[in-house]
Design an enzyme around this catalytic site. Structure first.
Site, PDB file in Angstrom:
ATOM      1  N   HIS A   1       0.845  -1.209   0.000  1.00  0.00           N
ATOM      2  CA  HIS A   1       0.000   0.000   0.000  1.00  0.00           C
ATOM      3  C   HIS A   1       0.876   1.254   0.000  1.00  0.00           C
ATOM      4  O   HIS A   1       0.584   2.230  -0.697  1.00  0.00           O
ATOM      5  CB  HIS A   1      -0.896   0.041   1.244  1.00  0.00           C
ATOM      6  CG  HIS A   1      -1.880  -1.078   1.350  1.00  0.00           C
ATOM      7  ND1 HIS A   1      -1.745  -2.096   2.257  1.00  0.00           N
ATOM      8  CD2 HIS A   1      -3.018  -1.330   0.667  1.00  0.00           C
ATOM      9  CE1 HIS A   1      -2.762  -2.931   2.138  1.00  0.00           C
ATOM     10  NE2 HIS A   1      -3.548  -2.498   1.178  1.00  0.00           N
TER      11      HIS A   1
ATOM     12  N   SER B   1       0.426  -9.223   0.891  1.00  0.00           N
ATOM     13  CA  SER B   1      -1.025  -9.217   1.048  1.00  0.00           C
ATOM     14  C   SER B   1      -1.342  -9.135   2.530  1.00  0.00           C
ATOM     15  O   SER B   1      -0.615  -9.700   3.363  1.00  0.00           O
ATOM     16  CB  SER B   1      -1.606 -10.512   0.469  1.00  0.00           C
ATOM     17  OG  SER B   1      -2.914 -10.725   0.966  1.00  0.00           O
TER      18      SER B   1
END
Ligand code: PAF
Length: 286
Positions: free
Chosen positions: A25, A178
């Site tokens: 992110h 993830s």
């Protein structure tokens, strides 16, 4: 606030997330910063994209830590609504009356097994686009089907937003980052990088064949995929799919036509954790 930025001619970027932020992110935030003066990160664990029995309840929730990471990255605004603010109901009835179903593009890959998932994704991303009205938004390559669907939705609904793709960030052993990787037990965590290794072997074979001078279409031999299926299965993975699809329609490809873009994609269960990954197969235009 966003409209004030716009009046000041600041371009606005949106990084939609479900929280539990990791390096992947953060790399999206850094990427969009090159395209806009203001970066908005949304953090919303969207209930409508989780099916019954999926991990909505157990999904990691780390809001305070996420906000601190955004602060360190110089994010201008963190938009972290609750479900009531997003859907106007606090009663757990989030179905909504408007959602998008993009046919064909959801027939394969995750769309085939996660019924309603992409309707939920498009529903919330549409709302986020309308609320934030970003000039640019970025989504990770790891969720490649989501990426093509969002781009299609934005085009079909005339949303003036540029959709960027953020390259998949990987751990040192190749495992795609993830938020779900924390579910893996020690043994499965060791095996998980095999998914990427399989994708790389398949794409290397196809890219090599497609790269030959004659530029003839190259067939995707079932045996090539079957060999990798076997390796992964023998290592205890339960495969949802391992396939090659064409873009942007995301249909299974029996042949690779040099010059076009394909995706080699995998989804597999390791114990109770479903992991996905993909590589782009960018064949030479000749
Ligand atoms: O990729 C995700 O994290 C989610 O699907 C998204 C795009 C934030 C929508 O909830």
């Amino acid at each position: 606030m966003v409209s004030r930025w716009r009046q000041q001619s600041d371009r606005v970027a949106l990084v939609p997330t479900m929280g539990a932020l990791h390096e992947g992110h953060l790399s999206l935030i850094r990427q969009v910063r090159e395209h806009a003066g203001r970066v908005v990160v949304s953090i919303f664990l969207n209930p409508t994209q989780f099916g019954p029995g999926e991990d909505y309840e157990s999904y990691p929730r780390t809001l305070a830590q996420d906000v601190e990471l955004c602060r360190r990255e110089g994010v201008s605004l963190v938009f972290a609504p609750d479900a009531k603010e997003m859907y106007g109901t606090g009663k757990g009835d989030y179905s909504g009356y408007i959602s998008f179903r993009i046919s064909r593009m959801t027939d394969h890959l995750c769309g085939a097994s996660r019924s309603g998932h992409f309707e939920g994704v498009l529903q919330v991303v549409n709302k986020l686009f309308n609320t934030v009205q970003p000039d640019v938004a970025v989504f990770g390559q790891k969720d490649i089907q989501q990426w093509f669907l969002i781009r299609q939705m934005a085009a079909e609904t005339d949303q003036p937003v540029e959709i960027l793709m953020g390259p998949t960030r990987r751990e040192s052993d190749g495992l795609a980052m993830s938020s779900r990787n924390i579910y893996l037990n020690e043994e499965d965590r060791k095996k998980a990088p095999m998914l990427y290794a399989s994708l790389q072997r398949i794409s290397a074979v196809l890219a090599e064949k497609a790269g030959h001078d004659d530029q003839r279409p190259v067939s995707v031999n079932a045996s090539l995929l079957e060999a990798e299926y076997s390796i992964l299965r023998e290592n205890g993975m339960n495969l949802d799919y391992l396939t090659v699809v064409s873009t942007p329609d995301l249909q299974p490809a029996d042949v690779i036509i040099p010059g076009r873009l394909y995706v080699v994609a995998v989804a597999a269960w390791l114990g109770g954790t479903r992991l996905i990954d993909n590589v782009l197969l960018n064949t030479n235009a000749g």
